[in-house]
Write a protein that holds these residues in place. Structure first.
Motif, PDB file in Angstrom:
ATOM      1  N   VAL A   1      13.274  -0.952   2.318  1.00 34.78           N
ATOM      2  CA  VAL A   1      12.406  -2.094   2.503  1.00 34.78           C
ATOM      3  C   VAL A   1      12.936  -3.321   1.772  1.00 34.78           C
ATOM      4  O   VAL A   1      12.845  -4.442   2.250  1.00 34.78           O
ATOM      5  CB  VAL A   1      10.984  -1.754   2.012  1.00 34.78           C
ATOM      6  CG1 VAL A   1      10.213  -1.035   3.103  1.00 34.78           C
ATOM      7  CG2 VAL A   1      11.025  -0.922   0.749  1.00 34.78           C
ATOM      8  N   ILE A   2      13.520  -3.094   0.599  1.00 34.93           N
ATOM      9  CA  ILE A   2      14.025  -4.213  -0.188  1.00 34.93           C
ATOM     10  C   ILE A   2      15.167  -4.905   0.542  1.00 34.93           C
ATOM     11  O   ILE A   2      15.186  -6.123   0.696  1.00 34.93           O
ATOM     12  CB  ILE A   2      14.512  -3.713  -1.569  1.00 34.93           C
ATOM     13  CG1 ILE A   2      13.321  -3.200  -2.385  1.00 34.93           C
ATOM     14  CG2 ILE A   2      15.233  -4.818  -2.308  1.00 34.93           C
ATOM     15  CD1 ILE A   2      13.705  -2.663  -3.752  1.00 34.93           C
TER      16      ILE A   2
ATOM     17  N   PHE B   1       8.940   0.572  -7.628  1.00 38.04           N
ATOM     18  CA  PHE B   1       8.535   1.881  -8.148  1.00 38.04           C
ATOM     19  C   PHE B   1       7.154   1.799  -8.787  1.00 38.04           C
ATOM     20  O   PHE B   1       6.286   2.642  -8.555  1.00 38.04           O
ATOM     21  CB  PHE B   1       9.550   2.385  -9.180  1.00 38.04           C
ATOM     22  CG  PHE B   1      10.876   2.770  -8.589  1.00 38.04           C
ATOM     23  CD1 PHE B   1      10.973   3.201  -7.262  1.00 38.04           C
ATOM     24  CD2 PHE B   1      12.039   2.730  -9.351  1.00 38.04           C
ATOM     25  CE1 PHE B   1      12.193   3.549  -6.702  1.00 38.04           C
ATOM     26  CE2 PHE B   1      13.265   3.090  -8.800  1.00 38.04           C
ATOM     27  CZ  PHE B   1      13.342   3.500  -7.480  1.00 38.04           C
ATOM     28  N   LEU B   2       6.969   0.767  -9.607  1.00 35.86           N
ATOM     29  CA  LEU B   2       5.679   0.617 -10.290  1.00 35.86           C
ATOM     30  C   LEU B   2       4.553   0.419  -9.275  1.00 35.86           C
ATOM     31  O   LEU B   2       3.446   0.934  -9.445  1.00 35.86           O
ATOM     32  CB  LEU B   2       5.723  -0.565 -11.264  1.00 35.86           C
ATOM     33  CG  LEU B   2       6.580  -0.378 -12.519  1.00 35.86           C
ATOM     34  CD1 LEU B   2       6.579  -1.644 -13.366  1.00 35.86           C
ATOM     35  CD2 LEU B   2       6.109   0.813 -13.342  1.00 35.86           C
ATOM     36  N   ALA B   3       4.857  -0.304  -8.211  1.00 32.42           N
ATOM     37  CA  ALA B   3       3.824  -0.579  -7.206  1.00 32.42           C
ATOM     38  C   ALA B   3       3.421   0.683  -6.455  1.00 32.42           C
ATOM     39  O   ALA B   3       2.320   0.774  -5.919  1.00 32.42           O
ATOM     40  CB  ALA B   3       4.315  -1.642  -6.230  1.00 32.42           C
ATOM     41  N   MET B   4       4.328   1.653  -6.447  1.00 27.42           N
ATOM     42  CA  MET B   4       4.027   2.890  -5.740  1.00 27.42           C
ATOM     43  C   MET B   4       3.367   3.932  -6.647  1.00 27.42           C
ATOM     44  O   MET B   4       2.903   4.958  -6.177  1.00 27.42           O
ATOM     45  CB  MET B   4       5.310   3.462  -5.123  1.00 27.42           C
ATOM     46  CG  MET B   4       5.880   2.576  -4.020  1.00 27.42           C
ATOM     47  SD  MET B   4       7.274   3.319  -3.123  1.00 27.42           S
ATOM     48  CE  MET B   4       8.365   3.783  -4.465  1.00 27.42           C
ATOM     49  N   GLU B   5       3.363   3.667  -7.942  1.00 22.56           N
ATOM     50  CA  GLU B   5       2.774   4.604  -8.894  1.00 22.56           C
ATOM     51  C   GLU B   5       1.258   4.427  -8.967  1.00 22.56           C
ATOM     52  O   GLU B   5       0.720   3.427  -8.504  1.00 22.56           O
ATOM     53  CB  GLU B   5       3.358   4.360 -10.294  1.00 22.56           C
ATOM     54  CG  GLU B   5       4.744   4.912 -10.498  1.00 22.56           C
ATOM     55  CD  GLU B   5       4.795   6.431 -10.434  1.00 22.56           C
ATOM     56  OE1 GLU B   5       3.863   7.077 -10.956  1.00 22.56           O
ATOM     57  OE2 GLU B   5       5.768   6.971  -9.854  1.00 22.56           O
ATOM     58  N   THR B   6       0.602   5.398  -9.607  1.00 22.67           N
ATOM     59  CA  THR B   6      -0.825   5.253  -9.891  1.00 22.67           C
ATOM     60  C   THR B   6      -1.029   4.013 -10.747  1.00 22.67           C
ATOM     61  O   THR B   6      -0.343   3.857 -11.758  1.00 22.67           O
ATOM     62  CB  THR B   6      -1.331   6.474 -10.704  1.00 22.67           C
ATOM     63  OG1 THR B   6      -0.610   7.614 -10.284  1.00 22.67           O
ATOM     64  CG2 THR B   6      -2.802   6.662 -10.516  1.00 22.67           C
TER      65      THR B   6
ATOM     66  N   ASP C   1       3.616  -6.366  -0.156  1.00 29.80           N
ATOM     67  CA  ASP C   1       3.814  -6.196   1.291  1.00 29.80           C
ATOM     68  C   ASP C   1       4.538  -4.890   1.597  1.00 29.80           C
ATOM     69  O   ASP C   1       4.376  -4.322   2.672  1.00 29.80           O
ATOM     70  CB  ASP C   1       4.664  -7.348   1.864  1.00 29.80           C
ATOM     71  CG  ASP C   1       3.978  -8.689   1.701  1.00 29.80           C
ATOM     72  OD1 ASP C   1       2.737  -8.706   1.565  1.00 29.80           O
ATOM     73  OD2 ASP C   1       4.681  -9.718   1.703  1.00 29.80           O
ATOM     74  N   LEU C   2       5.368  -4.455   0.657  1.00 31.34           N
ATOM     75  CA  LEU C   2       6.175  -3.263   0.908  1.00 31.34           C
ATOM     76  C   LEU C   2       5.355  -1.984   0.747  1.00 31.34           C
ATOM     77  O   LEU C   2       5.746  -0.933   1.234  1.00 31.34           O
ATOM     78  CB  LEU C   2       7.356  -3.202  -0.074  1.00 31.34           C
ATOM     79  CG  LEU C   2       8.244  -4.430  -0.162  1.00 31.34           C
ATOM     80  CD1 LEU C   2       9.405  -4.163  -1.090  1.00 31.34           C
ATOM     81  CD2 LEU C   2       8.734  -4.825   1.217  1.00 31.34           C
ATOM     82  N   VAL C   3       4.230  -2.097   0.041  1.00 31.77           N
ATOM     83  CA  VAL C   3       3.462  -0.906  -0.283  1.00 31.77           C
ATOM     84  C   VAL C   3       2.343  -0.662   0.704  1.00 31.77           C
ATOM     85  O   VAL C   3       2.135   0.457   1.176  1.00 31.77           O
ATOM     86  CB  VAL C   3       2.896  -1.023  -1.716  1.00 31.77           C
ATOM     87  CG1 VAL C   3       2.133   0.220  -2.099  1.00 31.77           C
ATOM     88  CG2 VAL C   3       4.018  -1.277  -2.695  1.00 31.77           C
ATOM     89  N   LYS C   4       1.621  -1.725   1.035  1.00 24.16           N
ATOM     90  CA  LYS C   4       0.563  -1.613   2.060  1.00 24.16           C
ATOM     91  C   LYS C   4       1.182  -1.125   3.360  1.00 24.16           C
ATOM     92  O   LYS C   4       2.074  -1.767   3.907  1.00 24.16           O
ATOM     93  CB  LYS C   4      -0.063  -2.983   2.346  1.00 24.16           C
ATOM     94  CG  LYS C   4      -0.778  -3.644   1.202  1.00 24.16           C
ATOM     95  CD  LYS C   4      -1.180  -5.072   1.622  1.00 24.16           C
ATOM     96  CE  LYS C   4      -1.507  -5.937   0.410  1.00 24.16           C
ATOM     97  NZ  LYS C   4      -1.328  -7.382   0.683  1.00 24.16           N
ATOM     98  N   LYS C   5       0.684  -0.031   3.877  1.00 27.74           N
ATOM     99  CA  LYS C   5       1.258   0.452   5.145  1.00 27.74           C
ATOM    100  C   LYS C   5       0.299   0.161   6.297  1.00 27.74           C
ATOM    101  O   LYS C   5      -0.875   0.209   6.164  1.00 27.74           O
ATOM    102  CB  LYS C   5       1.507   1.959   5.053  1.00 27.74           C
ATOM    103  CG  LYS C   5       2.481   2.289   3.954  1.00 27.74           C
ATOM    104  CD  LYS C   5       3.372   3.460   4.339  1.00 27.74           C
ATOM    105  CE  LYS C   5       4.432   3.640   3.257  1.00 27.74           C
ATOM    106  NZ  LYS C   5       5.375   4.699   3.579  1.00 27.74           N
TER     107      LYS C   5
END
Ligand code: SF4
Ligand code: SF4
Lengths: 128, 128
Positions: free
Chosen positions: A101-102, B16-21, B124-128
């Motif tokens: 994505v990046i 990575f942080l955005a995908m973590e809890t 934007d990369l995290v919201k699917k």
DNA sequence: CTAATAAGAGACTTTATATATCTATAATAG
DNA sequence: CTATTATAGATATATAAAGTCTCTTATTAG
């Protein structure tokens, strides 16, 4: 991240040549003086432009550099690529990852930059 | 001209942080391992993001890094600026020249790049 | 309180790249 | 032939990126 001075010199030289009388060779000494750079170093940079067919070089007395025949088509991007190389601004470690994505974001941004530079030609600066 | 590896590390860490809890701190050791970079070096890079208010750091046992409250607004450009600095890609020798033609082209191209990077957010990369 | 854990800061080293310089060679006009 | 001008290659210097090492500071589990 910055454009190199070499790119700056190359762009200015192209502009100078475009403003000169066509077909009259301009020596590297004169071009270097106007930019406060050593002639030998500028010469090395201009040789790259010669190899990409953007300018012609003429050895010997009264020699120098002239713009190539197709000079009106030469874009900023062409010149930058000749000096900086054509590789992407963003080095990704895993080009093979199709889920990346990046990379997509970085490459699309670079494309916007390149599109603009591709549409601007040295000849645009001269025609008034 | 290339983006530095440091920028690459910063972007990946933010992803990575955005995908973590959320709110659960992630240590630099773990972040560094995923990117094959030394923890101390990554730490130095992440400190820049802390200073720009993009992430929070928590010392001590079970500490690490978390995204800041406003993380959903953080753009690619913000992260790149935090690492690479905010100065222009094109260094002109005479900024004062109002007649300058080369500078205009270079700056407008850079603006296109920045506009694209400003509009793309890590969220934007995290919201699917 | 103490010991373990984790970030931060500063000095330092290493590596890479940009920016030149120097010298020798090749081409050409006159 | 001689002065002029570009080209090539080796070398040198400067700057910046990338990475390491060590010490300090902050936090918290126990
Ligand atoms: S996420 Fe994209 S940029 Fe990052 S390592 Fe994977 S392929 Fe490369
Ligand atoms: S023409 Fe523009 S880029 Fe070139 S020296 Fe003048 S102001 Fe600077």
């Amino acid at each position: 991240m910055k454009y190199s001075k070499a790119t700056n010199y190359a762009l200015h030289t192209m502009l100078f040549l475009a403003m000169e009388t066509p077909n009259k060779p301009v020596g590297v000494h004169q071009l270097a003086e106007r930019q406060n750079v050593s002639p030998t170093y500028l010469s090395k940079i201009l040789t790259k432009l010669v190899k990409e067919g953007m300018i012609n070089s003429i050895s010997g007395a009264n020699g120098g550099y002239t713009l190539s025949k197709n000079w009106e088509d030469i874009s900023f991007l062409d010149i930058i690529h000749a000096i900086e190389g054509k590789s992407s601004l963003f080095d990704c470690c895993l080009y093979s990852n199709p889920e990346c994505v990046i990379k997509d974001v970085m490459l699309s941004a670079e494309e916007k930059l390149e599109n603009e530079l591709r549409n601007k030609k040295i000849s645009d600066l001269v025609k008034k």
